[in-house]
Design a protein around this motif. Sequence first.
Motif, mmCIF file in Angstrom:
data_model
loop_
_atom_site.group_PDB
_atom_site.id
_atom_site.type_symbol
_atom_site.label_atom_id
_atom_site.label_comp_id
_atom_site.label_asym_id
_atom_site.label_seq_id
_atom_site.Cartn_x
_atom_site.Cartn_y
_atom_site.Cartn_z
ATOM 1 N N PRO A 43 0.938 -1.479 -0.212
ATOM 2 C CA PRO A 43 -0.060 -0.092 0.040
ATOM 3 C C PRO A 43 0.830 1.461 -0.389
ATOM 4 O O PRO A 43 0.344 2.203 -0.435
ATOM 5 N N ILE A 77 9.121 -7.827 9.784
ATOM 6 C CA ILE A 77 7.205 -7.961 10.758
ATOM 7 C C ILE A 77 6.882 -9.375 9.319
ATOM 8 O O ILE A 77 6.938 -10.325 9.691
ATOM 9 N N SER A 113 -0.855 -10.008 1.082
ATOM 10 C CA SER A 113 0.246 -9.485 1.277
ATOM 11 C C SER A 113 1.202 -8.889 2.086
ATOM 12 O O SER A 113 0.213 -7.979 2.902
ATOM 13 N N LEU A 114 2.727 -9.096 2.637
ATOM 14 C CA LEU A 114 2.863 -8.525 3.905
ATOM 15 C C LEU A 114 4.160 -7.354 3.614
ATOM 16 O O LEU A 114 4.413 -7.776 2.590
ATOM 17 N N ILE A 115 3.704 -6.783 4.430
ATOM 18 C CA ILE A 115 4.937 -6.056 3.801
ATOM 19 C C ILE A 115 5.867 -5.779 5.872
ATOM 20 O O ILE A 115 5.314 -6.068 6.441
ATOM 21 N N GLU A 116 6.671 -4.713 5.275
ATOM 22 C CA GLU A 116 8.064 -4.384 6.531
ATOM 23 C C GLU A 116 8.542 -5.337 6.769
ATOM 24 O O GLU A 116 8.582 -6.790 7.098
#
Lengths: 246, 246
Positions: free
Chosen positions: A66, A89, A83-86
């Motif tokens: 995002p 994390i 989807s994952l970010i960072e």
Amino acid sequence: MSGGRHLTKGSPKPALSDDGVLRLFSMRFCPYAHRAHLVLNAKNIPYHTIFINLTEKPEWLTEFSPLGKVPALQLPKEEGNPSLIESVIIAEYLDEKYPEVPLFPKDPLKKAQDKILIERFSSVTSATFKVFHADTEAAPDSLTEISKGLDIFEKELSARGTPYFGGDKPGMLDYMIWPWFERTAMLKYLLPEKYQLDKKRFSKLVAWRDLMVNDPAVKGHYLDGETYAKFAKARRENVHDFDMLV
Amino acid sequence: MSGGRHLTKGSPKPALSDDGVLRLFSMRFCPYAHRAHLVLNAKNIPYHTIFINLTEKPEWLTEFSPLGKVPALQLPKEEGNPSLIESVIIAEYLDEKYPEVPLFPKDPLKKAQDKILIERFSSVTSATFKVFHADTEAAPDSLTEISKGLDIFEKELSARGTPYFGGDKPGMLDYMIWPWFERTAMLKYLLPEKYQLDKKRFSKLVAWRDLMVNDPAVKGHYLDGETYAKFAKARRENVHDFDMLV
């Protein structure tokens, strides 16, 4: 998946194959994306890489990330293909979801202490950023800041008395800080005076670095100092040569 | 432990009692320390609070918090009485160490998604900081930024279809973002035009806020808008009235 080429504004969105394999949105020279490559490699998790041009971003990037950043990790086996970010994390998710090769300590206290060290490493990453990408005049102050930040890690590695922060083999803390150590090899090509880690002040870290270079996960996404320096030099002249390795 | 008074430069270091009870280094008006209070309260974990004057810090603070920040949580039952820092790391440690009242989702994906939302809430916290503490001229832009940030949470709560982010009761995400919502009640005392959360645009969040105020963990560390405003107004005039409640 993108053949090493960085997808850009106007590039068609890469279709999701039905193989269920994770998709990592990355940029070849990004240290944060580098963290995700290392964790995936260390855990022997198969994944497709989609490289992204971060100055001329594909229009569809925000569907996966995002804020338009890398790394982003898409999970095609999960409902809705989220989807994952960072980077941290993503790292912790992978460690929980794929526990076969554990990277964080099991003990909650030791794990928290390693996460605090990852957080404290940000004093090094921000100073490093200045040396790599800003003008050379800022370098002496930033180098002092880097050394002060590294003192913490030298002391910690000495206190642990093990070759790696993770013990007898690299753990999550090792992999989370490694991308910036790999990049220090570019300093001798970038700075007016050849810079090297002080072998006396950072004796443990230097020995650790020499071990890490030979770790299979590290080797799987390794670049030498000259290559990083070439990318950084072009960038200083506002040329973003993402595809220089293709 | 310090009777609500904030220990300052020259204050003697509070002796460690032998009761084995956790010690939280906090500041009564700090939203990050507030997070730790909420998690400890929600989990019914006994703890001593040591309030710290953050402008005239006690000399010994760095023994517990190397960067001199709050919250820091000391663990007297662990070897060497170590301390942890960073509100989210403390929260996750407590959730792993005291699993009786779980606050993060068990599922690694859901947990990672909540952690990403906590991270993304930083757009709200940084804009809020400007409204609370900087000059009022910056307020309109910051209020726009806060609303844009809150849109994400309104949409998320709506998508989850539950009264709390954690489901039928507050979970970690609820507690990690709550301190800034509690503080929005001060805006009507601080801004030239009375500001309130738009009840139409943020209908789910407004209902959530009204529920959260009555949560026992929240009540255990609650202050009203007028009190926060009084502290913030003094601070704008460079008066740090840490002990105004004593």
